[in-house]
Design an enzyme around this catalytic site. Sequence first.
Site, PDB file in Angstrom:
ATOM      1  N   TYR A   1       0.864  -1.187   0.000  1.00  0.00           N
ATOM      2  CA  TYR A   1       0.000   0.000   0.000  1.00  0.00           C
ATOM      3  C   TYR A   1       0.897   1.232   0.000  1.00  0.00           C
ATOM      4  CZ  TYR A   1      -4.067   2.882   1.393  1.00  0.00           C
ATOM      5  OH  TYR A   1      -5.073   3.816   1.451  1.00  0.00           O
TER       6      TYR A   1
ATOM      7  N   LYS B   1      -0.960  -0.981  -4.267  1.00  0.00           N
ATOM      8  CA  LYS B   1      -2.132  -0.120  -4.198  1.00  0.00           C
ATOM      9  C   LYS B   1      -1.602   1.298  -4.295  1.00  0.00           C
ATOM     10  CE  LYS B   1      -6.023   1.416  -1.371  1.00  0.00           C
ATOM     11  NZ  LYS B   1      -6.705   1.348  -0.040  1.00  0.00           N
TER      12      LYS B   1
ATOM     13  N   VAL C   1      -8.744  -0.704  -5.924  1.00  0.00           N
ATOM     14  CA  VAL C   1      -9.130  -0.946  -4.537  1.00  0.00           C
ATOM     15  C   VAL C   1     -10.051   0.199  -4.148  1.00  0.00           C
ATOM     16  CG1 VAL C   1      -8.365  -1.192  -2.148  1.00  0.00           C
ATOM     17  CG2 VAL C   1      -6.998  -2.163  -4.005  1.00  0.00           C
TER      18      VAL C   1
END
Length: 304
Positions: free
Chosen positions: A136, A164, A206
Site C-alpha cells: 500500500y 495499491k 481498490v
Amino acid sequence: MTLKWEGVMPAVTTKFTDDDQLDLVTFKKNVEAQLAAGVSGIILGGTLGEASTLTSEEKETLVRETLDMVGGRVPVVINIAEQTTREAIEVAQKAEKLGANGLMILPPMRYKATDYETVVYFKEIAKSTALPIMIYNNPVDYKIEVTLDMFEELLELDNIQAVKESTRDITNVTRFKNRFGDRLKILGGVDTLALESLSAGADGWVAGLVDAYPAETVAIYKLVKAGRMEEAIAIYRWFMPLLELDISPQLVQNIKLAEVATGIGTENVRAPRLPLQGEERKRVLAIIDEAMKTRPELPDYLNL
C-alpha cells in the site's frame, strides 16, 4: 486460489450492532452484494474496516466468517497495519494459517521509517509467508512513499506482486509500467482518480464507495477495460460527488451513510468514531440523496 490482482477489490467496512458487537448478518448481506456485482476480491481490515478498533479475536472472526461467506468465489485479502515487524509477521502467518489468499501491507505505523527501514520491514514480512502481497503506497496519509527504486529491491521477492497506488500522482501508473511491466500489478487506491488510473493502464481498483455502490463501481472498471469510455465517463461523472466522500477523515461515517441509502449497511461505527452530526451530516446526506435520485441505468457490464 490464484490471486490475479485485477478488477475491483472492495475495502469492506466492518458492521456493528447497536450494542457494538460484530454484525455478521449485515456484513454478509454486503459481501453478497459485492459478489453479485462482480468484484474480484474482498479486502478485510483496512481503514474502512475500522481495524484499529477491533480486537484480535474480532479480526480472526471476520477472517473466518468472510472466508466461509465467500466460499472460494473470489480471493480474500487481509490488511496488515501493525506497530512492529514482529506483530506484522504474526498477523501474516495467522492469516495464511486461517486460509486467506493474500495480504495488503501498509508501511510501519506511528514511525516515519527511512527508505532502508521500510524495505526491510516489507521484506521481512514477505519472507515469513507464502501469500502473495500488495504494498500500500500512500504517502499522503502515512507519510512514507515507496519509490520505484525501493520497489526494485522489493520485487526480488516473488510474492511481492502488486501495489495499491495512492500517491495522488497519476503519472506514477506509467512510471511503474515503464519500469516493471507486468511484474508489478497496479491497483488504483484513490476513488476520485480511479477512471484516470485505469485509463493509464492500472490493472484494478481498490475501492471505497463500492461498499455502497458495487454495481456502478464494477461497471466503470469493465467499461474502461472494454474501451467503452463514453459510457464509463458518464457513470463516473454521476459518481464523483459520492467518490469525494472517500477522501475525508470521516470516510468511514460517510460510506456507511451511503450503505444505509442502498440497503446494504448500517450507520454504526465504533468509538472514537461517532456518526456524523449537524451541518456536515446534512451535507453528506444531500449528496447521497441527489445520487439516489439520479442513479444511472447500467449496461450489461458483466457480459462485456
